[in-house]
Design an enzyme around this catalytic site. Structure first.
Site, PDB file in Angstrom:
ATOM      1  N   LYS A  17       0.825  -1.221   0.000  1.00 36.91           N
ATOM      2  CA  LYS A  17       0.000   0.000   0.000  1.00 36.91           C
ATOM      3  C   LYS A  17       0.860   1.272   0.000  1.00 36.91           C
ATOM      4  O   LYS A  17       0.477   2.262  -0.601  1.00 36.91           O
ATOM      5  CB  LYS A  17      -1.020   0.000   1.136  1.00 36.91           C
ATOM      6  N   ARG A  92      -6.726   3.063  11.499  1.00 41.16           N
ATOM      7  CA  ARG A  92      -6.280   1.699  11.729  1.00 41.16           C
ATOM      8  C   ARG A  92      -7.279   0.922  12.596  1.00 41.16           C
ATOM      9  O   ARG A  92      -7.161  -0.279  12.764  1.00 41.16           O
ATOM     10  CB  ARG A  92      -4.963   1.827  12.454  1.00 41.16           C
ATOM     11  N   ARG A 131      12.177  -8.778   3.685  1.00 37.05           N
ATOM     12  CA  ARG A 131      12.481  -7.386   3.315  1.00 37.05           C
ATOM     13  C   ARG A 131      13.746  -6.895   4.032  1.00 37.05           C
ATOM     14  O   ARG A 131      13.965  -7.179   5.201  1.00 37.05           O
ATOM     15  CB  ARG A 131      11.278  -6.520   3.740  1.00 37.05           C
ATOM     16  N   ARG A 164      14.157  -4.476   9.419  1.00 38.13           N
ATOM     17  CA  ARG A 164      13.422  -3.670  10.391  1.00 38.13           C
ATOM     18  C   ARG A 164      13.031  -4.574  11.555  1.00 38.13           C
ATOM     19  O   ARG A 164      12.623  -5.717  11.335  1.00 38.13           O
ATOM     20  CB  ARG A 164      12.133  -3.132   9.739  1.00 38.13           C
ATOM     21  N   ARG A 175       1.658  -8.201  13.846  1.00 36.47           N
ATOM     22  CA  ARG A 175       1.115  -7.070  13.078  1.00 36.47           C
ATOM     23  C   ARG A 175      -0.055  -7.528  12.210  1.00 36.47           C
ATOM     24  O   ARG A 175      -1.034  -6.807  12.043  1.00 36.47           O
ATOM     25  CB  ARG A 175       2.215  -6.450  12.207  1.00 36.47           C
TER      26      ARG A 175
HETATM   27  P1  AMP Z   1       2.997   0.717   8.985  1.00 38.78           P
HETATM   28  O1  AMP Z   1       4.249   1.156   8.314  1.00 38.78           O
HETATM   29  O2  AMP Z   1       1.761   1.401   8.445  1.00 38.78           O
HETATM   30  O3  AMP Z   1       2.841  -0.785   9.030  1.00 38.78           O
HETATM   31  O4  AMP Z   1       3.099   1.229  10.516  1.00 38.78           O
HETATM   32  C1  AMP Z   1       4.162   0.828  11.346  1.00 38.78           C
HETATM   33  C2  AMP Z   1       3.769   0.959  12.805  1.00 38.78           C
HETATM   34  O5  AMP Z   1       3.438   2.336  13.112  1.00 38.78           O
HETATM   35  C3  AMP Z   1       2.519   0.176  13.212  1.00 38.78           C
HETATM   36  O6  AMP Z   1       2.819  -1.188  13.499  1.00 38.78           O
HETATM   37  C4  AMP Z   1       2.082   0.952  14.469  1.00 38.78           C
HETATM   38  O7  AMP Z   1       2.932   0.663  15.564  1.00 38.78           O
HETATM   39  C5  AMP Z   1       2.369   2.393  14.065  1.00 38.78           C
HETATM   40  N1  AMP Z   1       1.188   2.999  13.409  1.00 38.78           N
HETATM   41  C6  AMP Z   1       1.096   3.422  12.116  1.00 38.78           C
HETATM   42  N2  AMP Z   1      -0.129   3.931  11.852  1.00 38.78           N
HETATM   43  C7  AMP Z   1      -0.841   3.835  13.002  1.00 38.78           C
HETATM   44  C8  AMP Z   1      -2.159   4.179  13.380  1.00 38.78           C
HETATM   45  N3  AMP Z   1      -3.031   4.723  12.515  1.00 38.78           N
HETATM   46  N4  AMP Z   1      -2.553   3.934  14.658  1.00 38.78           N
HETATM   47  C9  AMP Z   1      -1.701   3.397  15.554  1.00 38.78           C
HETATM   48  N5  AMP Z   1      -0.442   3.030  15.258  1.00 38.78           N
HETATM   49  C10 AMP Z   1       0.004   3.245  14.002  1.00 38.78           C
END
Ligand code: AMP
Length: 220
Positions: A17, A92, A131, A164, A175
């Protein structure tokens, strides 16, 4: 086509995404707002936001709603969002979706579209655990699908490639569980409002973008 575009892209970690949001951002000339990137950058800089977010991000847990929501609502008020935005990683969970709805109702008008990236779980685990990211320039590789020419070194700048901490197997599974439990209801919420378009995220980057382009071209 209306001139404002307020779009959300939803999908499990590893569904591509972020990549697609970048392409959409360029196509429509609207900013790509990724909450995950905002947190990673803050952690890297060791800012106050980074210090608060670090433990949640590293464990694959959600950062508390009030922090993320305040951050996003501030961000979409900035000048570059006058023509719209594409939100990646927010909302989220259902509470975040309701907060965003309430805010858009009073200020910017309703959402135009929710793109839902669909990829099966085994494929997501393969993509995420393989990754690797360059410590120096941020370029992204994959040990099977896009290996570096010299193992462990970035093709572009020679920087060290690392995994990461939230791409390690245990955290990846966590996740994905968090996504299914928390973000599943968000998709249902927008589906009931007729805003969701499902996109098969298992094809190549360009094929996925062609499918998204068709949806964008059909927006009124
Ligand atoms: P992502 O790169 O979108 O997978 O986000 C990485 C991490 O950032 C997630 O596993 C959460 O810890 C935090 N995070 C990102 N967006 C949100 C959100 N809308 N609400 C809460 N935590 C978030």
């Amino acid at each position: 086509m209306s001139s404002t575009r307020q779009i959300i892209i939803v999908g499990p970690p590893g569904s591509g995404k972020g990549t697609q949001a970048d392409l959409i951002s360029r196509e429509l000339g609207i900013p790509h707002i990724s909450t995950g990137n905002i947190f990673r950058e803050a952690i890297h800089k060791d800012s106050e936001l980074g210090a608060t977010a670090r433990s949640f991000v590293e464990k694959g847990e959600l950062v508390p709603d009030h922090i993320v929501t305040a951050l996003v609502l501030e961000r979409i008020k900035e000048d570059d969002c006058r023509k719209g935005f594409i939100l990646d990683g927010y909302p989220r969970n259902l509470d975040q979706a309701l907060d965003l709805d309430r805010n858009l109702e009073i200020s910017d008008g309703p959402l135009d579209l929710v793109l839902n990236m669909v990829v099966e779980r085994g494929e997501l685990v393969r993509r995420l655990t393989g990754r690797r990211v360059c410590r120096k320039c941020g370029a992204v590789y994959h040990i099977v699908f896009k290996p570096a020419l010299v193992a462990g070194r970035c093709d572009l700048c020679g920087g060290e490639l690392y995994q990461r901490s939230d791409d390690q197997s245990e955290t990846v599974n966590k996740r994905l569980d968090v996504f299914e439990k928390q973000t599943g209801p968000v998709i249902g919420h927008y589906r009931r409002r007729g805003l969701v378009r499902d996109i098969d995220g298992s094809c190549s980057r360009d094929e996925v973008f062609q499918a998204i382009r068709k949806v964008l071209n059909n927006l009124k």
